[in-house]
Each structure stands twice: as structure tokens, then as C-alpha cells.
Design a protein around this motif. Structure first.
Motif, PDB file in Angstrom:
ATOM      1  N   LEU A  67     -11.408  11.632  -2.601  1.00 31.77           N
ATOM      2  CA  LEU A  67     -11.429  11.548  -1.145  1.00 31.77           C
ATOM      3  C   LEU A  67     -10.117  11.004  -0.595  1.00 31.77           C
ATOM      4  O   LEU A  67      -9.504  11.588   0.309  1.00 31.77           O
ATOM      5  N   VAL A  68      -9.677   9.882  -1.156  1.00 32.67           N
ATOM      6  CA  VAL A  68      -8.451   9.234  -0.676  1.00 32.67           C
ATOM      7  C   VAL A  68      -7.237  10.111  -0.936  1.00 32.67           C
ATOM      8  O   VAL A  68      -6.347  10.246  -0.081  1.00 32.67           O
ATOM      9  N   GLY A  69      -7.197  10.740  -2.109  1.00 33.31           N
ATOM     10  CA  GLY A  69      -6.076  11.630  -2.424  1.00 33.31           C
ATOM     11  C   GLY A  69      -5.979  12.791  -1.447  1.00 33.31           C
ATOM     12  O   GLY A  69      -4.890  13.131  -0.975  1.00 33.31           O
ATOM     13  N   GLY A  70      -7.123  13.389  -1.129  1.00 35.60           N
ATOM     14  CA  GLY A  70      -7.131  14.485  -0.172  1.00 35.60           C
ATOM     15  C   GLY A  70      -6.708  14.040   1.209  1.00 35.60           C
ATOM     16  O   GLY A  70      -5.991  14.756   1.924  1.00 35.60           O
ATOM     17  N   PHE A  71      -7.139  12.844   1.604  1.00 38.82           N
ATOM     18  CA  PHE A  71      -6.779  12.296   2.913  1.00 38.82           C
ATOM     19  C   PHE A  71      -5.271  12.053   2.995  1.00 38.82           C
ATOM     20  O   PHE A  71      -4.610  12.480   3.952  1.00 38.82           O
ATOM     21  N   LYS A  72      -4.717  11.384   1.997  1.00 39.92           N
ATOM     22  CA  LYS A  72      -3.283  11.080   2.009  1.00 39.92           C
ATOM     23  C   LYS A  72      -2.433  12.348   2.026  1.00 39.92           C
ATOM     24  O   LYS A  72      -1.449  12.441   2.774  1.00 39.92           O
ATOM     25  N   ASP A  73      -2.820  13.306   1.205  1.00 36.09           N
ATOM     26  CA  ASP A  73      -2.021  14.534   1.091  1.00 36.09           C
ATOM     27  C   ASP A  73      -1.975  15.328   2.391  1.00 36.09           C
ATOM     28  O   ASP A  73      -1.005  16.049   2.650  1.00 36.09           O
ATOM     29  N   ALA A  74      -3.014  15.211   3.204  1.00 30.87           N
ATOM     30  CA  ALA A  74      -3.101  16.020   4.429  1.00 30.87           C
ATOM     31  C   ALA A  74      -2.622  15.289   5.681  1.00 30.87           C
ATOM     32  O   ALA A  74      -2.591  15.882   6.763  1.00 30.87           O
TER      33      ALA A  74
ATOM     34  N   GLU B 199      -6.793  15.828   8.931  1.00 35.21           N
ATOM     35  CA  GLU B 199      -6.422  16.848   9.912  1.00 35.21           C
ATOM     36  C   GLU B 199      -6.904  16.463  11.307  1.00 35.21           C
ATOM     37  O   GLU B 199      -6.224  16.741  12.311  1.00 35.21           O
ATOM     38  N   TRP B 200      -8.068  15.810  11.376  1.00 36.06           N
ATOM     39  CA  TRP B 200      -8.547  15.338  12.669  1.00 36.06           C
ATOM     40  C   TRP B 200      -7.624  14.247  13.202  1.00 36.06           C
ATOM     41  O   TRP B 200      -7.301  14.216  14.397  1.00 36.06           O
ATOM     42  N   VAL B 201      -7.181  13.337  12.328  1.00 32.09           N
ATOM     43  CA  VAL B 201      -6.243  12.282  12.722  1.00 32.09           C
ATOM     44  C   VAL B 201      -4.954  12.897  13.253  1.00 32.09           C
ATOM     45  O   VAL B 201      -4.422  12.472  14.290  1.00 32.09           O
ATOM     46  N   ALA B 202      -4.462  13.909  12.554  1.00 29.12           N
ATOM     47  CA  ALA B 202      -3.227  14.573  12.983  1.00 29.12           C
ATOM     48  C   ALA B 202      -3.365  15.156  14.386  1.00 29.12           C
ATOM     49  O   ALA B 202      -2.479  15.004  15.235  1.00 29.12           O
ATOM     50  N   LYS B 203      -4.493  15.798  14.638  1.00 26.52           N
ATOM     51  CA  LYS B 203      -4.734  16.397  15.953  1.00 26.52           C
ATOM     52  C   LYS B 203      -4.887  15.330  17.019  1.00 26.52           C
ATOM     53  O   LYS B 203      -4.345  15.444  18.135  1.00 26.52           O
ATOM     54  N   ASP B 204      -5.610  14.245  16.691  1.00 21.37           N
ATOM     55  CA  ASP B 204      -5.863  13.190  17.658  1.00 21.37           C
ATOM     56  C   ASP B 204      -4.589  12.412  17.982  1.00 21.37           C
ATOM     57  O   ASP B 204      -4.366  12.026  19.141  1.00 21.37           O
ATOM     58  N   ALA B 205      -3.751  12.195  16.982  1.00 17.21           N
ATOM     59  CA  ALA B 205      -2.498  11.451  17.190  1.00 17.21           C
ATOM     60  C   ALA B 205      -1.503  12.261  18.012  1.00 17.21           C
ATOM     61  O   ALA B 205      -0.664  11.690  18.725  1.00 17.21           O
ATOM     62  N   GLY B 206      -1.577  13.564  17.902  1.00 12.90           N
ATOM     63  CA  GLY B 206      -0.737  14.428  18.716  1.00 12.90           C
ATOM     64  C   GLY B 206       0.758  14.250  18.529  1.00 12.90           C
ATOM     65  O   GLY B 206       1.535  14.364  19.484  1.00 12.90           O
ATOM     66  N   GLY B 207       1.186  13.927  17.329  1.00 12.21           N
ATOM     67  CA  GLY B 207       2.615  13.790  17.064  1.00 12.21           C
ATOM     68  C   GLY B 207       3.156  12.385  17.246  1.00 12.21           C
ATOM     69  O   GLY B 207       4.314  12.112  16.895  1.00 12.21           O
ATOM     70  N   LYS B 208       2.360  11.467  17.793  1.00 12.66           N
ATOM     71  CA  LYS B 208       2.808  10.093  17.979  1.00 12.66           C
ATOM     72  C   LYS B 208       2.748   9.340  16.650  1.00 12.66           C
ATOM     73  O   LYS B 208       1.885   9.606  15.810  1.00 12.66           O
ATOM     74  N   LYS B 209       3.637   8.378  16.462  1.00 10.08           N
ATOM     75  CA  LYS B 209       3.625   7.578  15.246  1.00 10.08           C
ATOM     76  C   LYS B 209       2.352   6.748  15.187  1.00 10.08           C
ATOM     77  O   LYS B 209       1.908   6.211  16.205  1.00 10.08           O
ATOM     78  N   ALA B 210       1.768   6.663  13.993  1.00 10.39           N
ATOM     79  CA  ALA B 210       0.505   5.946  13.845  1.00 10.39           C
ATOM     80  C   ALA B 210       0.464   5.226  12.509  1.00 10.39           C
ATOM     81  O   ALA B 210       0.858   5.783  11.476  1.00 10.39           O
ATOM     82  N   GLU B 211      -0.009   3.983  12.532  1.00 14.93           N
ATOM     83  CA  GLU B 211      -0.256   3.237  11.294  1.00 14.93           C
ATOM     84  C   GLU B 211      -1.691   3.498  10.857  1.00 14.93           C
ATOM     85  O   GLU B 211      -2.615   3.421  11.665  1.00 14.93           O
ATOM     86  N   VAL B 212      -1.846   3.784   9.571  1.00 16.14           N
ATOM     87  CA  VAL B 212      -3.143   4.185   9.036  1.00 16.14           C
ATOM     88  C   VAL B 212      -3.543   3.264   7.884  1.00 16.14           C
ATOM     89  O   VAL B 212      -2.728   2.949   7.015  1.00 16.14           O
TER      90      VAL B 212
END
Length: 319
Positions: free
Chosen positions: A178-185, A151-164
Motif C-alpha cells: 500500500l505504502v509503496g504504491g502511494f509513494k510511487d504515485a 492520485e486523489w491527493v495530486a488532484k486535490d493539491a492542484g500543483g501546490k506544494k504539500a507536505e505528506v
């Protein structure tokens, strides 16, 4: 042969001395008092990371404060060793057994082994889908921990495309959740282009990070399953000239919080090992004494630590 009084007294003293030597084997504390009725606890740790070290320290300190004797063992990320450690603990006739499991798939055998020996088993970090045969658990919502970083990544990226990228730990337990929760969100604009385990080993994490940035030079964010590996990954990205890669991670150690403050990490999720260990021991003792105020499942609070709330991070490790 008949023994006189003095001889019988000498043999009795020797027998008592031998008993005391045997009962002191392993890591224990001998000042059990009336508040716990001489309770003896076993703790089987799962690995050797900073989290596991701090968790064990918390378990040992709280047991001592509560007047309980404690034996400890470490399975070193080996599920077969975990089962052997549990068998050893039950042979010591512990009152209850606390387990930080190596692999959630191993818990079925662990629980069955403890149940067959009549030893109540209490879990740390995770719970099973069926808690009927388990005394209780101090549970960390590991999926939520991963989701908070996403969720922090989503806010920081601000809608721009990002490779993770994802640098996972050891497959089978905490890391998978941990990884499952990260990917799902993760938001739709963030694409996972690499996902590799580093076994909670900083040296392996550095190698993974070096290979990852070579294969994906446009990486924007990397989720790392603990701070020890995250520091190694940061070193690799910086050395490769990619200081703009933002790392998000989990633990909330003082060093990790400092890295958030100075920008080496974007965020970390505080998951206090001290709180988990302290809760586990106190709740085990409460459940054994059938205190109505003690819940079978205790949920450990999580805090997403960013530059905006550095002071909200709880103490991670006992002093």
C-alpha cells in the motif's frame, strides 16, 4: 475374551461417538453436503483488524452456504505462529488451506509446509511471484489501492506544494505494498516528510499522529494504511488543532464512507473483505473440482470513494 453381539454393538457405537467428537474440534460447520463432496477447508487469518474479522466472517459464511466444513486459526501478525497454524491445519487433513498471510516473506515456508503435507494452498489479498506450488489466489492490487489515494491527493493539491505524512501498518505484507504504491504515485509537488508504522493498532496510530503533527505542523495530507487507524489519527489531528490535515485511507467500511461524506476523510479505497472471502471459498471449491470456468488468480475490484461517488462503495462486511 470373546464379546457377545450386544457388547460389540456398544463398542462400535462408542467408537463412532468418539470420532464425531474429534472431528468437531475447532471452529467448523458440520453440514457438508454432496455439492462439495464433504470438503473440509482450513483458513489461517493474519491479524485482528476489522478487515480480518470481516474476511473470516465471509469465509465462514460462504463455506457454510457451499456445504463445506471450515476450521479457522489466527496468527496475530506473527509469522512463526502462521507456520504453526498451517502445520496444525495440515494435521487435520483439510482438503485445502486458505491463508491471509502475515508477511509475504513467510509465504515460502508456508507453501513448502503445505506442499510437503499434500494440501493445496490458496492465498487471499496477495500472490507470489511463482504460483506453481499454489492452488490459486484472490488478489487485491494493493499498490494500486495506494496509488488511487495518491492520485486523489495530486488532484486535490492542484500543483501546490504539500507536505505528506504516512501512517503505515505492520511491515512485511499488505502495508508495504500500500505504502509503496502511494509513494510511487505521488506528484513531484508532494513531499513525504514522515513515514512511521503503527502496526494496524489505533492506539499506536494516535500516538504516531500526535508526534507527526508536532514534528511537521505544516502537514497537508496523511495516508493511513487502514480506516481504524485513520479514525485515531483524525482524533489526534483535531485535538491538536489541525483539522485542515486531509486524511486518505483504505477499506471502504460503512463508517469510512460516512467519514468521507462528512469530510473527516478526503477519500478511501474500497477493498471489500466480503468479496475477498466469498471469492476465495468459491474459487477453492471450483479449483478442487477442476472447473474450467474458475481462474487460478481472481482480481478483486477496487473503488476510490470520494464525496462524488459514495454510493459506489461495495458492501464491506457480511451481515
Amino acid at each position: 475374551m470373546r464379546l457377545n453381539v450386544r457388547s460389540r454393538q456398544a463398542l462400535f457405537a462408542a467408537a463412532i461417538g468418539a470420532t464425531l467428537v474429534l472431528s468437531g474440534c475447532g471452529k467448523d460447520n458440520d453440514d457438508a453436503n454432496s455439492s462439495t463432496g464433504g470438503v473440509t477447508l482450513g483458513f489461517v487469518n493474519g491479524a485482528d483488524t476489522e478487515f480480518h474479522t470481516c474476511l473470516q466472517k465471509a469465509v465462514e459464511q460462504t463455506a457454510k452456504q457451499e456445504g463445506a466444513k471450515i476450521y479457522t486459526a489466527n496468527s496475530h501478525q506473527d509469522s512463526s505462529a502462521e507456520l504453526s497454524n498451517i502445520e496444525d491445519m495440515t494435521s487435520r487433513n483439510v482438503s485445502a488451506l486458505i491463508v491471509q498471510t502475515v508477511n509475504v516473506d513467510a509465504l515460502k515456508g508456508d507453501i513448502a509446509k503445505a506442499k510437503a503435507a499434500g494440501v493445496p494452498l490458496y492465498l487471499t489479498s496477495v500472490a507470489t511471484s511463482d504460483m506453481d506450488d499454489v492452488l490459486g489466489a484472490a488478489v487485491v492490487d494493493l499498490k494500486k489501492a495506494g496509488a488511487l489515494d495518491a492520485e486523489w491527493v495530486a488532484k486535490d493539491a492542484g500543483g501546490k506544494k504539500a507536505e505528506v505524512g504516512i501512517i503505515a501498518g505492520a511491515p512485511g505484507a499488505a502495508s508495504d505494498l500500500l505504502v509503496g504504491g502511494f509513494k510511487d504515485a505521488l506528484p513531484a509537488n508532494a513531499t513525504v516528510v514522515a513515514d512511521q508504522p503503527a502496526m494496524f493498532n489505533p492506539v499506536k496510530a494516535q500516538d504516531v499522529a500526535e508526534n507527526m503533527i508536532q514534528a511537521h505542523p505544516k502537514l497537508s495530507y496523511v495516508f493511513v494504511a487502514n480506516e481504524e487507524m485513520a479514525f485515531a489519527a483524525r482524533k489526534a489531528f483535531d485535538a491538536a488543532g489541525h483539522k485542515d490535515v486531509t486524511i486518505v485511507t483504505v477499506n471502504g467500511t460503512p463508517e469510512g464512507v460516512a467519514a468521507v461524506k462528512d469530510g473527516r476523510f478526503g477519500a478511501t479505497v474500497a477493498n471489500s473483505a466480503m468479496t475477498i472471502g466469498d471469492t476465495a471459498v468459491k474459487n477453492v471449491l471450483g479449483l478442487l473440482s477442476k472447473k474450467a470456468s474458475v481462474d487460478k488468480i481472481a482480481n478483486i475490484p477496487l473503488v476510490l470513494v470520494t464525496k462524488d461517488n459514495l454510493n459506489d462503495a461495495p458492501q464491506y462486511c457480511p451481515k
